[in-house]
Scaffold this active site. Sequence first.
Site, mmCIF file in Angstrom:
data_model
loop_
_atom_site.group_PDB
_atom_site.id
_atom_site.type_symbol
_atom_site.label_atom_id
_atom_site.label_comp_id
_atom_site.label_asym_id
_atom_site.label_seq_id
_atom_site.Cartn_x
_atom_site.Cartn_y
_atom_site.Cartn_z
ATOM 1 N N GLU A 152 0.832 -1.206 0.000
ATOM 2 C CA GLU A 152 0.000 0.000 0.000
ATOM 3 C C GLU A 152 0.869 1.259 0.000
ATOM 4 O O GLU A 152 0.584 2.236 -0.689
ATOM 5 C CB GLU A 152 -0.918 -0.023 1.228
ATOM 6 C CG GLU A 152 -2.274 0.528 0.949
ATOM 7 C CD GLU A 152 -3.264 0.150 2.033
ATOM 8 O OE1 GLU A 152 -4.035 -0.794 1.815
ATOM 9 O OE2 GLU A 152 -3.262 0.789 3.093
ATOM 10 N N GLU A 155 2.552 1.743 -3.423
ATOM 11 C CA GLU A 155 1.573 2.238 -4.394
ATOM 12 C C GLU A 155 1.372 3.749 -4.211
ATOM 13 O O GLU A 155 1.294 4.508 -5.188
ATOM 14 C CB GLU A 155 0.258 1.499 -4.140
ATOM 15 C CG GLU A 155 -0.646 1.432 -5.322
ATOM 16 C CD GLU A 155 -1.851 0.550 -5.037
ATOM 17 O OE1 GLU A 155 -2.039 0.103 -3.885
ATOM 18 O OE2 GLU A 155 -2.619 0.319 -5.965
ATOM 19 N N CYS A 186 -7.875 -2.150 3.218
ATOM 20 C CA CYS A 186 -7.742 -3.365 4.035
ATOM 21 C C CYS A 186 -8.995 -3.690 4.837
ATOM 22 O O CYS A 186 -9.079 -4.761 5.430
ATOM 23 C CB CYS A 186 -6.526 -3.267 4.950
ATOM 24 S SG CYS A 186 -6.506 -1.748 5.856
ATOM 25 N N SER A 206 -6.670 1.577 -3.002
ATOM 26 C CA SER A 206 -5.433 0.800 -3.162
ATOM 27 C C SER A 206 -5.779 -0.580 -3.700
ATOM 28 O O SER A 206 -6.833 -1.141 -3.388
ATOM 29 C CB SER A 206 -4.740 0.665 -1.806
ATOM 30 O OG SER A 206 -3.736 -0.318 -1.883
ATOM 31 N N LYS A 246 -14.769 -10.014 7.575
ATOM 32 C CA LYS A 246 -13.728 -10.878 7.002
ATOM 33 C C LYS A 246 -14.309 -12.231 6.566
ATOM 34 O O LYS A 246 -13.732 -12.910 5.720
ATOM 35 C CB LYS A 246 -12.603 -11.128 8.014
ATOM 36 C CG LYS A 246 -11.863 -9.884 8.420
ATOM 37 C CD LYS A 246 -10.876 -9.433 7.376
ATOM 38 C CE LYS A 246 -10.092 -8.213 7.844
ATOM 39 N NZ LYS A 246 -9.426 -7.507 6.763
ATOM 40 N N GLU A 249 -15.279 -11.417 3.138
ATOM 41 C CA GLU A 249 -14.099 -11.201 2.292
ATOM 42 C C GLU A 249 -13.459 -12.531 1.903
ATOM 43 O O GLU A 249 -13.116 -12.764 0.735
ATOM 44 C CB GLU A 249 -13.084 -10.329 3.031
ATOM 45 C CG GLU A 249 -11.853 -10.012 2.205
ATOM 46 C CD GLU A 249 -10.793 -9.279 3.016
ATOM 47 O OE1 GLU A 249 -10.274 -8.281 2.525
ATOM 48 O OE2 GLU A 249 -10.475 -9.714 4.141
ATOM 49 N N GLU A 254 -13.001 -14.355 -5.960
ATOM 50 C CA GLU A 254 -11.667 -14.040 -6.513
ATOM 51 C C GLU A 254 -10.547 -14.294 -5.507
ATOM 52 O O GLU A 254 -9.367 -14.196 -5.857
ATOM 53 C CB GLU A 254 -11.621 -12.593 -7.016
ATOM 54 C CG GLU A 254 -11.671 -11.503 -5.940
ATOM 55 C CD GLU A 254 -13.083 -11.096 -5.561
ATOM 56 O OE1 GLU A 254 -14.010 -11.928 -5.701
ATOM 57 O OE2 GLU A 254 -13.267 -9.955 -5.096
ATOM 58 N N CYS A 415 -10.192 -1.752 14.179
ATOM 59 C CA CYS A 415 -10.560 -3.162 14.365
ATOM 60 C C CYS A 415 -10.652 -3.567 15.836
ATOM 61 O O CYS A 415 -11.288 -4.575 16.154
ATOM 62 C CB CYS A 415 -9.557 -4.066 13.651
ATOM 63 S SG CYS A 415 -9.377 -3.661 11.906
#
Length: 430
Positions: A152, A155, A186, A206, A246, A249, A254, A415
């Site tokens: 990150e 980038e 994230c 990102s 999560k 996710e 993918e 979190c």
Amino acid sequence: LPGANAHGEEGPAYVGNLRKGELRGIIHINKENCVGCDTCRKFCPTDAIKGGLGAKHEIVDDACVYCGQCLIACPFNAIEQMSFVDEVERVLDNKDRICVAHPSPAVRVSLCEEFGGKPGELSTEQMVNALERLGFVVYDCNSSADQTIIEEGTEFVKKIQYWVLGERGPEVDEQGKHPFPHFTSCCPAWVKNAETYHADMLPHLSTAKSPLQMGGTLAKTWAAKHILKCDPRKIYFVSVTPCTAKIFEAARPEMNTAWRYLVANKDLPKDTPSFQDIDASLTARDIAELLRRKGINPLDMPKTRERGPLEVYTGAGTIFGVSGGVMEAALRTAYFALSGEELKNADIEVVRGHNNAIVEATIPVPIKALGGKTFDVRVCVVNGANQGLKEVLNRVRVDKNRYHFIEVMNCPGGCVNGGGQPVQPSGTAW
Ligand code: SF4
């Protein structure tokens, strides 16, 4: 996608490692327990809950980002999260599988609370020792959080090279030409929120995956080959997370990059059925439940341990668990890459703080390529999507140059206050 999922079943009826029907139940309201107090709706960042005072409430699944903020806020325990505890318990008994636990930064300050420990007390060693006692090999997620920061942060640096320094070329173009502001990616609840409601922001996100997803991929590729020395298909990878989003996710179709990489690299035969990078997700509450079932109390575990090769990490990975942490870690990396010098004081305290819904700061960075001339990096931290997100996105829509870098964490405080954390006494969650 073709291939078997974590349930060992094949076919298009599956989304990642969940049955299609299950996806709808990641967070659900148990109508038997709902008294219609309407508390949950105040905490939902996407207005995904139908109902009013005195009425049984219901979650509109397509609108839900699965953050679980409603669950930890409900005073009547009426909101539930889907659980992989039974499945993980079964797989732990299967000696043909290598169960890898991947504990997130925020779980090490919450797990012991479930056993009567002090809320917020750091208990990394006790947690890892307890996970090993359960039968897991532990691969610390702080380590893959470090990798996320490298991705990150790099980038972000490329965007500065492209847009500010005018550099061009294959090294810079691909990532650098994405427009400012650069958003963190994230938090899966924020990503789903952007996909569903703010698609105009997607080019700004990102491309880095979250630490957990990077960890799942690395465990089944690099670690399988060099550390665990096993067939990657034997690995059963379990994220141990403060986050209910999560679960969603990990199930995204993918998120099977290890399988794609290994097949493309001819490390696995091309007809190998697809498998997910993460096989199961356990929240902090779930892992406490599993430990209780096995009669293991982390508070009784040794407070020391010798770290293995999968437990090497820096403080940057550790601070991912709190609001402002991802931003702070990325800025440290960017500062070094752009100035060629380490920060004199690694603590960038201006981006921290739990009290404000929106935190703004300007960080002067000396740029080596400009002979040390300072460039002001304008940053913003959204501390809870329910509070400041819409305001910040409106600011960006009006002026794309207002910020260079924006961190979005769905949960207020980050979190540590995720929807998978131990439920606090009513009204004290944050
Ligand atoms: Fe999950 Fe953290 Fe995002 Fe909350 S802030 S939804 S716990 S990643």
